[in-house]
Design a protein around this motif. Sequence first.
Motif, PDB file in Angstrom:
ATOM      1  N   ASP A  61       0.818  -1.213   0.000  1.00 21.77           N
ATOM      2  CA  ASP A  61       0.000   0.000   0.000  1.00 21.77           C
ATOM      3  C   ASP A  61       0.854   1.266   0.000  1.00 21.77           C
ATOM      4  N   SER A  62       2.001   1.188   0.644  1.00 22.69           N
ATOM      5  CA  SER A  62       2.844   2.373   0.797  1.00 22.69           C
ATOM      6  C   SER A  62       3.461   2.850  -0.517  1.00 22.69           C
ATOM      7  N   VAL A  63       3.457   1.998  -1.545  1.00 23.66           N
ATOM      8  CA  VAL A  63       4.095   2.385  -2.811  1.00 23.66           C
ATOM      9  C   VAL A  63       3.122   2.401  -3.985  1.00 23.66           C
ATOM     10  N   LYS A  64       1.880   2.025  -3.755  1.00 28.18           N
ATOM     11  CA  LYS A  64       0.900   2.010  -4.847  1.00 28.18           C
ATOM     12  C   LYS A  64       0.771   3.386  -5.480  1.00 28.18           C
ATOM     13  N   GLY A  65       0.751   3.387  -6.811  1.00 29.34           N
ATOM     14  CA  GLY A  65       0.636   4.640  -7.538  1.00 29.34           C
ATOM     15  C   GLY A  65       1.958   5.342  -7.764  1.00 29.34           C
ATOM     16  N   ARG A  66       3.011   4.888  -7.089  1.00 27.70           N
ATOM     17  CA  ARG A  66       4.329   5.520  -7.251  1.00 27.70           C
ATOM     18  C   ARG A  66       5.353   4.577  -7.872  1.00 27.70           C
ATOM     19  N   PHE A  67       5.271   3.314  -7.535  1.00 24.46           N
ATOM     20  CA  PHE A  67       6.236   2.324  -8.016  1.00 24.46           C
ATOM     21  C   PHE A  67       5.598   1.435  -9.081  1.00 24.46           C
ATOM     22  N   THR A  68       6.416   1.003 -10.037  1.00 19.59           N
ATOM     23  CA  THR A  68       5.954   0.091 -11.076  1.00 19.59           C
ATOM     24  C   THR A  68       6.963  -1.024 -11.252  1.00 19.59           C
ATOM     25  N   ILE A  69       6.496  -2.260 -11.107  1.00 16.75           N
ATOM     26  CA  ILE A  69       7.363  -3.421 -11.314  1.00 16.75           C
ATOM     27  C   ILE A  69       7.136  -3.965 -12.710  1.00 16.75           C
ATOM     28  N   SER A  70       8.195  -4.450 -13.320  1.00 14.60           N
ATOM     29  CA  SER A  70       8.086  -5.046 -14.650  1.00 14.60           C
ATOM     30  C   SER A  70       9.171  -6.106 -14.797  1.00 14.60           C
ATOM     31  N   ARG A  71       9.025  -6.926 -15.804  1.00 10.35           N
ATOM     32  CA  ARG A  71      10.015  -7.976 -16.042  1.00 10.35           C
ATOM     33  C   ARG A  71      10.303  -8.089 -17.525  1.00 10.35           C
ATOM     34  N   ASP A  72      11.498  -8.570 -17.824  1.00  6.35           N
ATOM     35  CA  ASP A  72      11.899  -8.862 -19.199  1.00  6.35           C
ATOM     36  C   ASP A  72      12.482 -10.268 -19.184  1.00  6.35           C
ATOM     37  N   ASN A  73      11.676 -11.230 -19.577  1.00  7.85           N
ATOM     38  CA  ASN A  73      12.125 -12.626 -19.517  1.00  7.85           C
ATOM     39  C   ASN A  73      13.267 -12.912 -20.491  1.00  7.85           C
ATOM     40  N   ALA A  74      13.344 -12.172 -21.571  1.00  9.89           N
ATOM     41  CA  ALA A  74      14.427 -12.381 -22.535  1.00  9.89           C
ATOM     42  C   ALA A  74      15.773 -11.986 -21.939  1.00  9.89           C
ATOM     43  N   LYS A  75      15.740 -11.041 -21.005  1.00  9.88           N
ATOM     44  CA  LYS A  75      16.986 -10.573 -20.390  1.00  9.88           C
ATOM     45  C   LYS A  75      17.159 -11.089 -18.965  1.00  9.88           C
ATOM     46  N   ASN A  76      16.206 -11.887 -18.498  1.00  8.76           N
ATOM     47  CA  ASN A  76      16.253 -12.392 -17.111  1.00  8.76           C
ATOM     48  C   ASN A  76      16.351 -11.262 -16.097  1.00  8.76           C
ATOM     49  N   THR A  77      15.566 -10.239 -16.301  1.00  8.18           N
ATOM     50  CA  THR A  77      15.601  -9.109 -15.384  1.00  8.18           C
ATOM     51  C   THR A  77      14.205  -8.742 -14.874  1.00  8.18           C
ATOM     52  N   VAL A  78      14.190  -8.184 -13.689  1.00  9.58           N
ATOM     53  CA  VAL A  78      12.980  -7.586 -13.131  1.00  9.58           C
ATOM     54  C   VAL A  78      13.367  -6.183 -12.665  1.00  9.58           C
ATOM     55  N   SER A  79      12.525  -5.222 -12.986  1.00  7.39           N
ATOM     56  CA  SER A  79      12.839  -3.824 -12.698  1.00  7.39           C
ATOM     57  C   SER A  79      11.807  -3.216 -11.765  1.00  7.39           C
ATOM     58  N   LEU A  80      12.218  -2.141 -11.124  1.00 11.03           N
ATOM     59  CA  LEU A  80      11.308  -1.398 -10.250  1.00 11.03           C
ATOM     60  C   LEU A  80      11.495   0.086 -10.538  1.00 11.03           C
ATOM     61  N   GLN A  81      10.510   0.665 -11.199  1.00  6.58           N
ATOM     62  CA  GLN A  81      10.512   2.106 -11.447  1.00  6.58           C
ATOM     63  C   GLN A  81       9.895   2.790 -10.227  1.00  6.58           C
ATOM     64  N   MET A  82      10.671   3.653  -9.588  1.00  6.13           N
ATOM     65  CA  MET A  82      10.210   4.309  -8.370  1.00  6.13           C
ATOM     66  C   MET A  82      10.086   5.803  -8.640  1.00  6.13           C
ATOM     67  N   ASN A  83       8.886   6.300  -8.589  1.00  8.99           N
ATOM     68  CA  ASN A  83       8.624   7.713  -8.801  1.00  8.99           C
ATOM     69  C   ASN A  83       8.158   8.361  -7.507  1.00  8.99           C
TER      70      ASN A  83
END
Length: 114
Positions: A61-83
């Motif tokens: 709840d503390s990060v909803k609307g500000r953070f976005t998680i995503s993944r790229d399976n081709a690159k074996n990565t998971v990202s976290l965009q923090m605004n």
Amino acid sequence: QVRVVESGGGLVQPGESLRLSCAASGVIFSVLNMAWYRQGPGKQRELVASITNLDKIDYADSVKGRFTISRDNAKNTVSLQMNILKPEDPAVYFCNTIRQSFGWGQGTQVTVSS
């Protein structure tokens, strides 16, 4: 041997953004349910965001609307965009599976200070 390496942390001012990245190796990444965690000073490690292998996403709840998680399976990565980073967001950020199946990496430090 499974290995995760987190990167992208740094020092920012309140309201600014950072993008964290986690690279996993030694594992079939696409089948994993991944998550970002954080541990602030004197606090327990907490779940921040998760993304399943079917791209179902959840946030604390503390990060909803500000953070976005995503993944790229081709690159074996998971990202976290923090605004809109806030003074309560500073912590060491880690990635792992939702079940915390991996050994913990070094994490990446996020500092928010004016």
